[in-house]
Scaffold this motif. Structure first.
Motif, short mmCIF file in Angstrom:
data_model
loop_
_atom_site.label_atom_id
_atom_site.label_comp_id
_atom_site.label_asym_id
_atom_site.label_seq_id
_atom_site.Cartn_x
_atom_site.Cartn_y
_atom_site.Cartn_z
N ASP A 195 25.18 -9.12 1.51
CA ASP A 195 26.01 -9.13 2.71
C ASP A 195 25.84 -7.84 3.51
O ASP A 195 25.84 -7.85 4.74
N GLY A 196 25.69 -6.71 2.81
CA GLY A 196 25.44 -5.45 3.49
C GLY A 196 24.10 -5.46 4.20
O GLY A 196 23.96 -4.90 5.30
N HIS A 197 23.12 -6.10 3.59
CA HIS A 197 21.80 -6.22 4.21
C HIS A 197 21.87 -7.09 5.46
O HIS A 197 21.19 -6.82 6.46
N GLU A 198 22.71 -8.13 5.44
CA GLU A 198 22.87 -8.98 6.62
C GLU A 198 23.41 -8.17 7.80
O GLU A 198 22.96 -8.35 8.94
N VAL A 199 24.35 -7.29 7.54
CA VAL A 199 24.86 -6.41 8.59
C VAL A 199 23.73 -5.55 9.14
O VAL A 199 23.57 -5.38 10.36
N ASN A 200 22.91 -4.99 8.26
CA ASN A 200 21.80 -4.15 8.69
C ASN A 200 20.77 -4.94 9.51
O ASN A 200 20.15 -4.38 10.42
N ARG A 201 20.58 -6.20 9.18
CA ARG A 201 19.67 -7.04 9.97
C ARG A 201 20.16 -7.15 11.41
O ARG A 201 19.37 -7.09 12.36
N ILE A 202 21.47 -7.30 11.57
CA ILE A 202 22.04 -7.45 12.91
C ILE A 202 21.95 -6.13 13.67
O ILE A 202 21.66 -6.11 14.87
N VAL A 203 22.18 -5.02 12.98
CA VAL A 203 22.01 -3.70 13.61
C VAL A 203 20.57 -3.52 14.08
O VAL A 203 20.31 -3.10 15.22
N ALA A 204 19.61 -3.86 13.21
CA ALA A 204 18.20 -3.71 13.56
C ALA A 204 17.83 -4.59 14.74
O ALA A 204 17.09 -4.17 15.65
N ALA A 205 18.34 -5.81 14.76
CA ALA A 205 18.04 -6.72 15.87
C ALA A 205 18.63 -6.20 17.17
O ALA A 205 18.01 -6.31 18.24
N THR A 206 19.83 -5.63 17.11
CA THR A 206 20.48 -5.09 18.30
C THR A 206 19.70 -3.91 18.86
O THR A 206 19.49 -3.79 20.07
N LEU A 207 19.25 -3.01 17.98
CA LEU A 207 18.46 -1.86 18.43
C LEU A 207 17.13 -2.32 19.03
O LEU A 207 16.68 -1.78 20.05
N ALA A 208 16.51 -3.32 18.42
CA ALA A 208 15.26 -3.85 18.95
C ALA A 208 15.48 -4.51 20.31
O ALA A 208 14.65 -4.40 21.22
N SER A 209 16.61 -5.20 20.45
CA SER A 209 16.94 -5.82 21.72
C SER A 209 17.10 -4.78 22.82
O SER A 209 16.65 -4.96 23.96
N ALA A 210 17.74 -3.66 22.47
CA ALA A 210 17.93 -2.59 23.45
C ALA A 210 16.60 -2.03 23.92
O ALA A 210 16.43 -1.66 25.09
N GLN A 211 15.64 -1.96 23.01
CA GLN A 211 14.32 -1.44 23.36
C GLN A 211 13.55 -2.40 24.24
O GLN A 211 12.85 -1.99 25.17
N SER A 212 13.68 -3.69 23.98
CA SER A 212 12.89 -4.69 24.71
C SER A 212 13.60 -5.26 25.93
O SER A 212 12.96 -5.82 26.82
N GLY A 213 14.93 -5.14 25.95
CA GLY A 213 15.70 -5.72 27.03
C GLY A 213 15.78 -7.23 26.97
O GLY A 213 15.97 -7.89 28.00
N SER A 214 15.67 -7.78 25.76
CA SER A 214 15.68 -9.24 25.61
C SER A 214 16.50 -9.64 24.39
O SER A 214 16.79 -8.83 23.52
N TRP A 215 16.89 -10.92 24.35
CA TRP A 215 17.61 -11.45 23.19
C TRP A 215 16.70 -11.42 21.97
O TRP A 215 15.49 -11.60 22.06
N LYS A 216 17.32 -11.18 20.80
CA LYS A 216 16.59 -11.17 19.53
C LYS A 216 17.26 -12.13 18.55
O LYS A 216 18.48 -12.16 18.43
#
Length: 368
Positions: A341-362
């Motif tokens: 469950d902690g890893h699932e939270v980290n997946r969402i954090v990683a996706a959000t940071l990647a989205s910020a870099q690309s400017g697109s939905w992840k």
């Protein structure tokens, strides 16, 4: 009753909280396993010895491997910086020792994946420390939603906002260096975990983050001061979340609003013993949000206090966590939230940071 030797790594803010919790949990919840404070580890011999004397541990060390390998230590609590989590947890898991680790789980997505995989492969009891969702009010909110009391959920708004860095003259520290220590790494995981607990899995995100104060006395800042995200849950509901360490005036702004087809819920951790509930029934002239004060009728309240409205506090959340960890060890059954469950939270954090870099939905499924 049976004693269990507890080893805690880290004697600071969270280390002390866990030591107090382990000292109290048996009396509060009458647990079958009764913790014995066996060993504490800190960064120096002097601080370790000070924590040992202050908290009541039998022994102390400044070498984490000595604590993990101590045969009198049956279970381990990791309350050290994120960058140390992986190595300590993997060593404990290899010895078959149950591990409780503070959030966020590791300093990277790779760390949390390795920890979750190892714990699962070894079938070792593991938990990650998300304590705010354990307040009686938030547990009650989960129950209401699960029972369909506010209907089908259509919208979620959450925030975790504090102001400990609102003053630009606050000096630079370890918190201002490295994305793992920024707002997305430090504060966001708590509210993301709440969203998962209350709403279920998140399918995709769109996010952005910003460093408002790029330099502080003592050094430059290379991580984020605040961030925001939109999300879509697997159940189809829309969501928004905001995270900040510069939210002037907010001390513990762990808050959420949930809208359903038959009602709504509001909660704010700064008033943690109250839940606001709206039910779409009765005459329109009498409708409105109703403030519900927590009491013995709500989850995990009565063991602390018999009086409705008297309230529980932050330390009590840690004691509830300790009860759950001990119960998992006693029964051999995993209790939420696990390393996975902690890893699932980290997946969402990683996706959000990647989205910020690309400017697109992840899509979350693309991050492992």
């Amino acid at each position: 009753m049976k004693q269990i030797g507890i080893g805690i790594l880290g004697g600071g803010y969270m280390g002390k909280a866990h030591a107090v919790a382990m000292s109290s949990v048996g009396a509060v919840f009458q647990t079958a396993l009764r913790p014995r404070l066996e060993m504490i580890c800190a960064s120096t011999k002097e601080s370790a010895e000070r924590y040992r004397a202050d908290f009541g541990f039998a022994t102390a060390t400044h070498e984490w491997r000595e604590l993990v390998g101590n045969p009198k230590v049956d279970a381990i609590v990791i309350a050290t910086p994120q960058k140390t989590h992986r190595e300590i947890a993997l060593a404990a898991i290899a010895l078959g020792k149950p591990v409780f680790c503070e959030k966020p789980l590791g300093a990277s997505l790779g760390d949390s994946a390795a920890m979750a995989d190892a714990a699962q492969a070894a079938n070792v009891i593991n938990m990650v420390g998300f304590n705010y969702i354990r307040t009686p009010a938030s547990q009650f909110a989960r129950d209401l939603i699960a029972k369909g009391e506010i209907g089908d959920i259509t919208w979620f708004r959450g925030e975790h906002t504090e102001d400990f860095y609102a003053n630009p003259q606050e000096p630079a520290t370890w918190r201002t260096s490295g994305m793992a220590n920024g707002t997305m790494g430090d504060l966001a995981p708590h509210m993301i975990n709440a969203a998962l607990a209350l709403m279920g899995p998140i399918a995709r995100v769109m996010g952005e983050y910003e460093t408002v104060h790029k330099s502080r006395p003592g050094g430059d800042v290379d991580n984020d001061d605040h961030a925001q995200m939109m999300c879509r849950f697997d159940n189809g509901a829309m969501g928004q979340m905001y995270f900040s360490r510069i939210a002037t005036g907010r001390k513990m702004g762990y808050a959420y609003e949930i809208t359903g087809t038959k009602g709504a819920i509001r909660f704010d951790q700064e008033d943690q013993n109250a839940l606001w509930l709206y039910r779409m029934d009765g005459p329109e002239s009498e409708r409105g949000f109703r403030k519900i004060l927590t009491g013995p009728a709500h989850p995990d309240y009565a063991p602390f206090c018999q009086g409705p409205g008297h309230g529980t506090g932050y330390q009590d959340q840690i004691i509830i966590e300790a009860r759950d960890f001990l119960r998992a060890i006693e029964t051999g059954e995993m209790i939420w939230p696990t390393f996975r469950d902690g890893h699932e939270v980290n997946r969402i954090v990683a996706a959000t940071l990647a989205s910020a870099q690309s400017g697109s939905w992840k899509e979350i499924k693309d991050f492992d």
